[in-house]
Design an enzyme around this catalytic site. Structure first.
Site, PDB file in Angstrom:
ATOM      1  N   SER A 261      25.930  59.864 -53.476  1.00 28.07           N
ATOM      2  CA  SER A 261      24.944  59.862 -52.412  1.00 28.07           C
ATOM      3  C   SER A 261      23.873  60.915 -52.698  1.00 28.07           C
ATOM      4  O   SER A 261      23.215  60.867 -53.726  1.00 28.07           O
ATOM      5  CB  SER A 261      25.641  60.090 -51.062  1.00 28.07           C
ATOM      6  N   LYS A 265      21.799  61.726 -56.228  1.00 31.08           N
ATOM      7  CA  LYS A 265      20.376  62.004 -56.457  1.00 31.08           C
ATOM      8  C   LYS A 265      20.245  63.297 -57.261  1.00 31.08           C
ATOM      9  O   LYS A 265      19.463  63.387 -58.215  1.00 31.08           O
ATOM     10  CB  LYS A 265      19.650  62.162 -55.115  1.00 31.08           C
ATOM     11  N   TRP A 352      22.024  49.942 -47.454  1.00 27.14           N
ATOM     12  CA  TRP A 352      21.109  51.063 -47.238  1.00 27.14           C
ATOM     13  C   TRP A 352      20.649  51.658 -48.568  1.00 27.14           C
ATOM     14  O   TRP A 352      19.520  52.111 -48.703  1.00 27.14           O
ATOM     15  CB  TRP A 352      21.838  52.108 -46.398  1.00 27.14           C
ATOM     16  N   HIS A 403      30.057  52.886 -48.761  1.00 26.07           N
ATOM     17  CA  HIS A 403      29.350  54.014 -49.363  1.00 26.07           C
ATOM     18  C   HIS A 403      30.349  55.155 -49.557  1.00 26.07           C
ATOM     19  O   HIS A 403      30.705  55.867 -48.617  1.00 26.07           O
ATOM     20  CB  HIS A 403      28.226  54.435 -48.410  1.00 26.07           C
TER      21      HIS A 403
END
Length: 421
Positions: A261, A265, A352, A403
């Site tokens: 998540s 990044k 998402w 997720h």
């Protein structure tokens, strides 16, 4: 298959073989999944319409990864490394993540706890305190490290940027988590380490500065292109790399960075900047991670800036409603990792994070890997669920589930690392 089931039913017997059971479960999941997850084409969040309809993704043109700002075509690795790569890195610094300060005064490592027979004798535990000084101020943060005892040479290591509870990386192993399955990694012959992102920059918009930024680099807070939270987390990952260089039990040339998540990044940004990371795994990283911003699918630049603007520099806010003027897109971030192996993931219940847009980032970063002659096995179509791409310098999987970072992910990370290490 269907005829066999009908025959069994007519004869009054219905033996559920393992194959039949798996087929029925798959069909049931497919029916339920398609009926519930993909039925909803849009959502509303923070006052904005969120697009989940592939047919309404706007037409877009990605900035060319192999074309310099002066219009020179990048035809070889020399031009890439001397011109285009530095350009792209500077563009991400200026417009997205912020420029990382190039120096600080000093760094110190201290082993605060050590156990040579951890995990029932399988591993050597080290807890390390890393302390950095700059202009009379200091910041310390802990790292947990397990090294396999059964080895005849320095061990490759997975380093996790832990953005979940610190209980996930419990050094006592009283608590175990699929988010950081240390035992599985040790049994595979790899070392495993982690640090918690909140120890260097709290993950809150009202206190993210109360760590590395406030104490070591306060000037960054005043700059529109100054690094913010993700920049700090990436900076900390590089300080762990500095430690690995001093530990003779670790193979410094085989360090794989892992993040999920927001940690995913960060892993991409850290590896783009610090080429000492030999491999990177980015799990479900989505917007401003692996997914293409120009698709406007799932979380957008506007939404991520509204909710988590403190992750990025101030300049990034300019593109919240003008993504097409952003001089980069996320395929370029992945290209900055070349020629080192990179692996990204997505999950079926995580629209998402735009799974297709994340896969397309790999496809559009492939030309850089081609410059280096790296074997990349990517089709133009999205891989089917639970079909990982392993035998490729750019790996990917789209798994069932939500997720998260789990055992399925780690199992494939280990497979990928074994192949490329």
């Amino acid at each position: 298959m269907i005829n066999k089931l009908k025959c069994a039913a007519r004869q009054g017997r219905f033996i559920i073989t393992d194959l039949v059971r798996k087929t029925l479960i798959f069909l049931l999941v497919l029916i339920l999944f398609s009926g519930s997850v993909y039925a909803q084409k849009t959502d509303k969040f923070m006052g904005e319409i969120v697009n989940y309809d592939e047919s309404t993704v706007p037409a877009y043109t990605l900035p060319e990864i192999l074309l310099t700002t002066k219009g020179e075509r990048v035809k070889n690795t020399s031009i890439w490394e001397k011109k285009r790569r530095p350009e792209l890195l500077a563009l991400f610094e200026e417009h997205v993540y912020g420029k990382t300060p190039g120096s600080f005064d000093s760094l110190k490592f201290m082993v605060t706890n050590e156990k040579s027979d951890a995990m029932q004798g399988k591993a050597h535990l080290k807890e390390i305190k890393i302390t950095a000084w700059n202009k009379g101020n200091s910041v310390s943060f802990p790292v947990v490290l397990f090294i396999p005892n059964k080895r005849n040479k320095p061990a490759p290591v997975f380093l996790l940027i832990n953005n979940r509870s610190s209980r996930n990386t419990d050094p006592t192993r009283a608590e175990k988590s699929a988010f950081w399955p240390a035992e599985q990694v040790i049994d595979s012959g790899y070392a495993i380490a982690a640090f918690h992102h909140g120890d260097v920059a709290p993950d809150r918009k009202d206190s993210y500065q109360n760590g590395v930024l406030a104490h070591l680099f306060p000037a960054e807070l005043e700059k529109d292109n100054g690094m913010k939270a993700i920049g700090v987390w990436a900076w900390a990952a590089s300080r762990v790399m500095d430690y690995f260089k001093t530990d003779k039990a670790i193979d410094f040339n085989k360090v794989a960075l892992v993040g999920h998540s927001r940690g995913g990044k960060t892993a991409l940004w850290a590896a783009a900047q610090d080429q000492r990371f030999a491999m990177v795994f980015s799990s479900c990283s989505g917007s401003t991670g692996a997914s293409l911003a120009r698709r406007k699918y799932g979380e957008t630049i506007s939404l991520i800036n509204k909710q988590f603007g403190y992750w990025f520099n101030n300049n990034y806010k300019k593109y919240s409603n003008d993504v097409n003027s952003l001089p980069v897109d996320q395929h370029m971030l992945i290209g900055l990792i070349a020629p080192r192996p990179v692996y990204t993931t997505n999950a079926t219940e995580d629209r998402w994070a735009d799974p297709y847009g994340s896969f397309l980032s790999l496809v559009n970063a492939k030309p850089v890997y081609d410059l280096y002659g790296k074997k990349v096995v990517l089709s133009k179509d999205m891989p089917v669920v639970n079909s990982p791409i392993i035998s490729s310098a750019m790996g990917y999987h789209f798994r069932e589930g939500k997720h998260d970072l789990n055992i399925y992910d780690w199992t494939n990370f280990i497979r990928f690392a074994k192949l490329h290490f």
